[in-house]
Design an enzyme around this catalytic site. Structure first.
Site, PDB file in Angstrom:
ATOM      1  N   LEU A   2       7.172 105.079 -19.684  1.00 51.80           N
ATOM      2  CA  LEU A   2       6.818 103.964 -18.662  1.00 51.80           C
ATOM      3  C   LEU A   2       7.309 102.812 -19.210  1.00 51.80           C
ATOM      4  O   LEU A   2       7.750 101.908 -18.216  1.00 51.80           O
ATOM      5  CB  LEU A   2       5.145 104.077 -18.606  1.00 51.80           C
ATOM      6  CG  LEU A   2       4.504 103.207 -17.727  1.00 51.80           C
ATOM      7  CD1 LEU A   2       5.211 103.310 -16.288  1.00 51.80           C
ATOM      8  CD2 LEU A   2       3.138 103.183 -17.798  1.00 51.80           C
ATOM      9  N   ALA A  49       0.935 104.968 -27.089  1.00 56.85           N
ATOM     10  CA  ALA A  49      -0.094 106.162 -27.296  1.00 56.85           C
ATOM     11  C   ALA A  49       0.870 107.222 -28.008  1.00 56.85           C
ATOM     12  O   ALA A  49       1.844 107.272 -28.112  1.00 56.85           O
ATOM     13  CB  ALA A  49      -0.530 106.595 -26.249  1.00 56.85           C
ATOM     14  N   THR A  51       0.962 110.676 -27.152  1.00 57.09           N
ATOM     15  CA  THR A  51       0.960 111.153 -25.927  1.00 57.09           C
ATOM     16  C   THR A  51       1.223 112.750 -25.712  1.00 57.09           C
ATOM     17  O   THR A  51       1.086 113.365 -24.924  1.00 57.09           O
ATOM     18  CB  THR A  51       2.054 110.479 -24.945  1.00 57.09           C
ATOM     19  OG1 THR A  51       3.407 110.819 -25.625  1.00 57.09           O
ATOM     20  CG2 THR A  51       1.548 109.219 -24.504  1.00 57.09           C
ATOM     21  N   TYR A 114      -6.775 114.430 -26.996  1.00 54.48           N
ATOM     22  CA  TYR A 114      -6.236 113.389 -26.390  1.00 54.48           C
ATOM     23  C   TYR A 114      -6.855 112.475 -25.389  1.00 54.48           C
ATOM     24  O   TYR A 114      -7.231 111.288 -25.314  1.00 54.48           O
ATOM     25  CB  TYR A 114      -4.689 113.989 -25.613  1.00 54.48           C
ATOM     26  CG  TYR A 114      -4.178 113.040 -24.793  1.00 54.48           C
ATOM     27  CD1 TYR A 114      -3.247 112.058 -25.112  1.00 54.48           C
ATOM     28  CD2 TYR A 114      -3.965 113.128 -23.337  1.00 54.48           C
ATOM     29  CE1 TYR A 114      -2.641 111.101 -24.568  1.00 54.48           C
ATOM     30  CE2 TYR A 114      -3.468 112.077 -22.468  1.00 54.48           C
ATOM     31  CZ  TYR A 114      -2.592 111.259 -22.902  1.00 54.48           C
ATOM     32  OH  TYR A 114      -2.068 110.334 -22.150  1.00 54.48           O
ATOM     33  N   LYS A 118      -8.253 108.389 -25.593  1.00 58.01           N
ATOM     34  CA  LYS A 118      -8.142 107.650 -24.562  1.00 58.01           C
ATOM     35  C   LYS A 118      -9.174 107.114 -23.894  1.00 58.01           C
ATOM     36  O   LYS A 118      -9.143 105.901 -23.731  1.00 58.01           O
ATOM     37  CB  LYS A 118      -6.823 108.179 -23.553  1.00 58.01           C
ATOM     38  CG  LYS A 118      -5.547 108.725 -23.947  1.00 58.01           C
ATOM     39  CD  LYS A 118      -4.539 107.524 -24.180  1.00 58.01           C
ATOM     40  CE  LYS A 118      -4.227 106.837 -22.831  1.00 58.01           C
ATOM     41  NZ  LYS A 118      -3.440 105.804 -23.306  1.00 58.01           N
TER      42      LYS A 118
HETATM   43  N1  NAP Z   1       3.131 110.834 -19.873  1.00 57.28           N
HETATM   44  C1  NAP Z   1       2.055 111.080 -19.064  1.00 57.28           C
HETATM   45  O1  NAP Z   1       2.087 112.211 -18.127  1.00 57.28           O
HETATM   46  C2  NAP Z   1       0.898 110.358 -18.857  1.00 57.28           C
HETATM   47  C3  NAP Z   1      -0.139 110.555 -18.017  1.00 57.28           C
HETATM   48  C4  NAP Z   1      -1.159 109.661 -17.885  1.00 57.28           C
HETATM   49  C5  NAP Z   1      -1.233 108.415 -18.863  1.00 57.28           C
HETATM   50  N2  NAP Z   1      -0.135 108.475 -19.717  1.00 57.28           N
HETATM   51  C6  NAP Z   1      -0.177 106.918 -20.638  1.00 57.28           C
HETATM   52  O2  NAP Z   1       0.757 106.350 -19.956  1.00 57.28           O
HETATM   53  C7  NAP Z   1       1.367 105.603 -21.321  1.00 57.28           C
HETATM   54  C8  NAP Z   1       2.480 105.501 -21.382  1.00 57.28           C
HETATM   55  O3  NAP Z   1       2.892 107.008 -21.377  1.00 57.28           O
HETATM   56  P1  NAP Z   1       4.716 107.651 -21.604  1.00 57.28           P
HETATM   57  O4  NAP Z   1       4.486 108.995 -21.248  1.00 57.28           O
HETATM   58  O5  NAP Z   1       5.419 106.547 -21.181  1.00 57.28           O
HETATM   59  O6  NAP Z   1       4.553 107.666 -23.198  1.00 57.28           O
HETATM   60  P2  NAP Z   1       5.636 107.864 -24.178  1.00 57.28           P
HETATM   61  O7  NAP Z   1       6.981 107.980 -23.594  1.00 57.28           O
HETATM   62  O8  NAP Z   1       5.147 108.633 -25.327  1.00 57.28           O
HETATM   63  O9  NAP Z   1       5.631 106.359 -25.095  1.00 57.28           O
HETATM   64  C9  NAP Z   1       4.694 106.102 -25.656  1.00 57.28           C
HETATM   65  C10 NAP Z   1       5.052 104.967 -26.663  1.00 57.28           C
HETATM   66  O10 NAP Z   1       4.055 104.698 -27.762  1.00 57.28           O
HETATM   67  C11 NAP Z   1       4.858 104.467 -28.900  1.00 57.28           C
HETATM   68  N3  NAP Z   1       3.923 104.527 -29.931  1.00 57.28           N
HETATM   69  C12 NAP Z   1       3.376 105.758 -30.496  1.00 57.28           C
HETATM   70  N4  NAP Z   1       2.504 105.514 -31.664  1.00 57.28           N
HETATM   71  C13 NAP Z   1       2.400 104.042 -31.659  1.00 57.28           C
HETATM   72  C14 NAP Z   1       2.174 102.985 -32.543  1.00 57.28           C
HETATM   73  N5  NAP Z   1       1.139 103.372 -33.624  1.00 57.28           N
HETATM   74  N6  NAP Z   1       2.365 101.649 -32.474  1.00 57.28           N
HETATM   75  C15 NAP Z   1       3.134 101.353 -31.502  1.00 57.28           C
HETATM   76  N7  NAP Z   1       3.701 102.220 -30.632  1.00 57.28           N
HETATM   77  C16 NAP Z   1       3.495 103.475 -30.819  1.00 57.28           C
HETATM   78  C17 NAP Z   1       5.879 105.524 -29.086  1.00 57.28           C
HETATM   79  O11 NAP Z   1       6.881 105.402 -29.848  1.00 57.28           O
HETATM   80  P3  NAP Z   1       7.666 106.772 -30.349  1.00 57.28           P
HETATM   81  O12 NAP Z   1       8.242 107.380 -29.181  1.00 57.28           O
HETATM   82  O13 NAP Z   1       8.552 106.152 -31.495  1.00 57.28           O
HETATM   83  O14 NAP Z   1       6.609 107.806 -31.190  1.00 57.28           O
HETATM   84  C18 NAP Z   1       6.387 105.526 -27.485  1.00 57.28           C
HETATM   85  O15 NAP Z   1       7.430 104.485 -27.466  1.00 57.28           O
HETATM   86  C19 NAP Z   1       0.474 106.010 -22.481  1.00 57.28           C
HETATM   87  O16 NAP Z   1      -0.456 105.168 -22.615  1.00 57.28           O
HETATM   88  C20 NAP Z   1      -0.120 107.295 -21.926  1.00 57.28           C
HETATM   89  O17 NAP Z   1      -1.426 107.811 -22.718  1.00 57.28           O
HETATM   90  C21 NAP Z   1       0.997 109.053 -19.694  1.00 57.28           C
END
Ligand code: NAP
Length: 287
Positions: A2, A49, A51, A114, A118
């Site tokens: 995202l 997060a 994730t 998870y 959250k």
């Molecule tokens: N994906 C879904 O279907 C979904 C659905 C509902 C809600 N969400 C929420 O939407 C948001 C974005 O999701 P996304 O799918 O874009 O997630 P993502 O691609 O997994 O991105 C999460 C980012 O957070 C970083 N991160 C992890 N641990 C960290 C830390 N301790 N300090 C700083 N950064 C850290 C990760 O870095 P690394 O890659 O290096 O680990 C990654 O760049 C999240 O908050 C998630 O909970 C996602």
């Protein structure tokens, strides 16, 4: 995933710093506080997060440290510099037993590590800040990340039979659409909890079948299965459809229907080098 969609959208109208885990680990309260003190932002969008929903079951400490304590650290750092915050949360805060779509003020009751981590993150945001948005979203897909659409296309180019869960319902959400909606929402300063998902709903099976209707792969069959047959570590809500009522009340347009958004994303993949990768993986398995 995202974050890479959001930063360019925000940059069209604002000065933006994208921060990744290499710049600052949100588990380190002092580090996040120092970054915000140095930058003095007006608003912090917190998407970071852990994730991996199944991974969280195996590693609950990391889930808690990142999604709950990490969020508390970000909220505390926002309070220190007087910044508002937008926290991206999830449909998995709900248990899935409701008949009908969840409203913003329905009581969460997560059924996975998870979802619980959250939900704790949401509670920290509410307790620490007055000016916050909580934007719950679901079933994200888009460029620059592992996601269901890519997985289905990759597997369909390698196998003849796909088994996909048919007893979980939710709303697929395209990161490009969500990024625009989040940017729009943040400008309203109408703080609160928002459900922010693609319009319409389906099961994962229906989602998979539609992907392969729009991108046919010869000889591939998709079969519906039950969650219990999927062998996944984490329980997921049977119904995590979120009604975007607060967006409507704020007079913001809802995001396009998931089928429209999916067609847009598949066109995007077709124009990219990824389409060739899928074809090549097919040839690779045929040899
Ligand atoms: N994906 C879904 O279907 C979904 C659905 C509902 C809600 N969400 C929420 O939407 C948001 C974005 O999701 P996304 O799918 O874009 O997630 P993502 O691609 O997994 O991105 C999460 C980012 O957070 C970083 N991160 C992890 N641990 C960290 C830390 N301790 N300090 C700083 N950064 C850290 C990760 O870095 P690394 O890659 O290096 O680990 C990654 O760049 C999240 O908050 C998630 O909970 C996602």
């Amino acid at each position: 995933m995202l974050g890479t969609a959001l930063v360019p959208v925000l940059q069209q109208r604002h000065e933006v710093w994208g921060i990744d885990v290499d710049d600052c680990d949100i588990c380190d309260a002092k580090a996040i506080s120092a970054v915000l003190r140095a930058r003095q932002p007006e608003l912090v969008m917190h998407l970071a997060a852990y994730t991996d929903v199944d991974g969280c079951e195996a590693n609950p400490q990391l889930a808690e440290a990142t999604n709950s304590t990490g969020t508390r650290n970000v909220a505390t750092a926002c309070a220190q510099v007087g910044a508002a915050m937008l926290y991206v949360s999830t449909d998995y805060v709900f248990d899935g037993t409701k008949v009908g779509a969840y409203l913003e003020d329905d009581p969460p009751n997560p059924i996975s590590v998870y979802g619980q981590s959250k939900w704790l993150g949401e509670q920290h945001v509410r307790a620490i800040l007055k000016r916050y948005f909580i934007a719950r979203t679901s079933w994200l897909y888009g460029p620059n990340g592992k996601n269901f659409v890519r997985t289905i296309l990759r597997v369909a180019h390698q196998q003849k039979l796909l088994r996909v869960v048919n007893d979980q319902h939710g709303s697929p959400t395209y990161t490009r659409h969500l990024a625009s909606k989040i940017a729009e929402l943040a400008e309203t300063q109408a703080y609160g909890v928002y459900h922010t998902t693609g319009s319409g709903a389906c099961s994962w099976f229906e989602f998979a079948r539609t992907i392969l209707e729009l991108w046919p792969v010869e000889g591939v069959q998709v079969l519906p299965i039950l969650s219990d047959e999927s062998g996944r570590a984490a329980r997921r809500p049977a119904n995590s459809v979120l009604e975007n009522r607060a967006l409507k009340q704020a007079h913001l347009e809802l995001m396009p229907h998931w089928k429209v958004a999916l067609a847009e994303y598949l066109d995007e993949i077709k124009r990219s080098s990824e389409a060739r990768d899928f074809e090549e993986s097919k040839r690779g398995t045929a040899n």
